[in-house]
Scaffold this motif. Structure first.
Motif, PDB file in Angstrom:
ATOM      1  N   SER A 121     -22.947  53.173  12.154  1.00 33.30           N
ATOM      2  CA  SER A 121     -23.922  52.972  13.487  1.00 33.30           C
ATOM      3  C   SER A 121     -25.408  53.017  12.707  1.00 33.30           C
ATOM      4  O   SER A 121     -26.088  52.164  13.415  1.00 33.30           O
ATOM      5  CB  SER A 121     -23.628  54.357  14.095  1.00 33.30           C
ATOM      6  N   ASN A 169     -26.474  52.382  19.246  1.00 33.94           N
ATOM      7  CA  ASN A 169     -25.968  52.780  18.148  1.00 33.94           C
ATOM      8  C   ASN A 169     -26.826  54.021  17.676  1.00 33.94           C
ATOM      9  O   ASN A 169     -26.164  55.196  17.080  1.00 33.94           O
ATOM     10  CB  ASN A 169     -26.434  51.680  16.922  1.00 33.94           C
ATOM     11  N   SER A 202     -24.932  56.567  19.475  1.00 34.05           N
ATOM     12  CA  SER A 202     -23.499  56.901  18.745  1.00 34.05           C
ATOM     13  C   SER A 202     -23.925  57.992  17.522  1.00 34.05           C
ATOM     14  O   SER A 202     -23.124  58.823  17.466  1.00 34.05           O
ATOM     15  CB  SER A 202     -23.139  55.688  18.437  1.00 34.05           C
ATOM     16  N   ASN A 249     -18.616  56.951  10.095  1.00 35.80           N
ATOM     17  CA  ASN A 249     -19.017  56.509  11.178  1.00 35.80           C
ATOM     18  C   ASN A 249     -20.522  56.450  11.304  1.00 35.80           C
ATOM     19  O   ASN A 249     -21.119  55.577  12.293  1.00 35.80           O
ATOM     20  CB  ASN A 249     -18.213  57.256  12.426  1.00 35.80           C
ATOM     21  N   TRP A 271     -20.867  53.022  20.201  1.00 37.35           N
ATOM     22  CA  TRP A 271     -20.832  52.282  19.214  1.00 37.35           C
ATOM     23  C   TRP A 271     -20.299  50.693  19.679  1.00 37.35           C
ATOM     24  O   TRP A 271     -20.749  49.793  19.166  1.00 37.35           O
ATOM     25  CB  TRP A 271     -19.823  52.832  18.080  1.00 37.35           C
TER      26      TRP A 271
END
Length: 261
Positions: free
Chosen positions: A88, A133, A136, A84, A173
């Motif tokens: 991002s 992002n 995130s 993840n 995100w």
């Protein structure tokens, strides 16, 4: 006379284009914002009706599953969070690169105010996407520490805090991705107000089908959550009980301060 008439026709066309910019552009943004206002209302009132709500519940169940056996699932949890973070990072890099390119081209041109407004709108979208992002990545990195940290006494609040932080990272995100979606409409604004308005309506129409769940999916997820919720909570409590490691100077105030992190 012919030259004068042609000049007048050109001026009328320019005025019509400006009127379209003043009417269709705010109308397109209003359609896009009204859809997301409805989506936010749906998430607050009936979260399982939306994909965002179902994914949030799925991540909560995932945290319970990972914490049920932290010694066995620790590597899997870190790898999932790393994937993840890489997604991002890719979006953040693309956003800041495009922002830099727009700034380079904008510094060379001195066009009319409408053209400057178009470039500023696209730049703002990319900057919002970059910041979301980056936020995130911050949440995912924080979760990677929390999910492998020594267990505190209040295990339920500890797991809820991890799940909440993970969902915050995912929501950031999603906001960054929707800023990219809005930038497509501003890109088409370069070619006119009509393409921009059509793109806003089309994007909202497509997002409706992507953000809402079908009855079959909702029923399957509801049954799955009801079936596994009790088992995961019991497993997590049983597995976390023997893994308690008191921190230095451990007391009630330090344990309860976790919610303020």
């Amino acid at each position: 006379m012919e030259i004068l008439s042609s000049a007048m026709a050109m001026m009328m066309m320019m005025m019509q284009k400006e009127h379209l910019d003043y009417v269709l552009v705010p109308l397109g943004l209003m359609v896009f914002m009204l859809y997301h206002a409805w989506l936010l209302y749906s998430i607050q009132c009936n979260s399982l009706r939306t994909v965002i709500g179902l994914n949030a519940e799925s991540r909560h169940q995932w945290v319970l599953a990972m914490m049920s056996d932290p010694m066995k699932n620790g590597v899997l949890a870190i790898q999932t969070l790393r994937n993840n973070m890489m997604a991002s990072t890719t979006l953040a890099t693309a956003a800041i690169t495009l922002t830099s390119l727009i700034g380079i081209f904008a510094s060379k041109d001195s066009d009319d105010p409408i053209s400057s407004t178009k470039r500023i709108s696209i730049t703002i979208c990319f900057l919002v996407a970059f910041l979301c992002n980056v936020q995130s990545i911050r949440y995912y990195a924080h979760v990677s520490f929390l999910i492998t940290a020594p267990t505190l006494r209040d295990k339920e609040k500890y797991i809820e805090h991890i799940a909440k932080t993970l969902n915050l990272g995912s929501h950031a995100w999603s906001l960054g991705l929707r800023a990219f979606y809005l930038s497509f409409s501003f890109f088409l604004w370069i070619y006119g107000a009509v393409p921009m308005f059509c793109c806003c309506c089309f994007t909202s129409f497509i997002l409706y089908f992507l953000d809402t769940t079908s009855k079959i999916t909702k029923d399957i997820d509801n049954n799955l959550f009801k079936k596994e919720s009790g088992t995961n909570n019991h497993d997590a409590e049983a597995a976390l009980e023997p893994d308690y490691y008191p921190l230095a100077g451990d007391n009630v105030c330090q344990n309860t301060s976790l919610d303020n992190v």
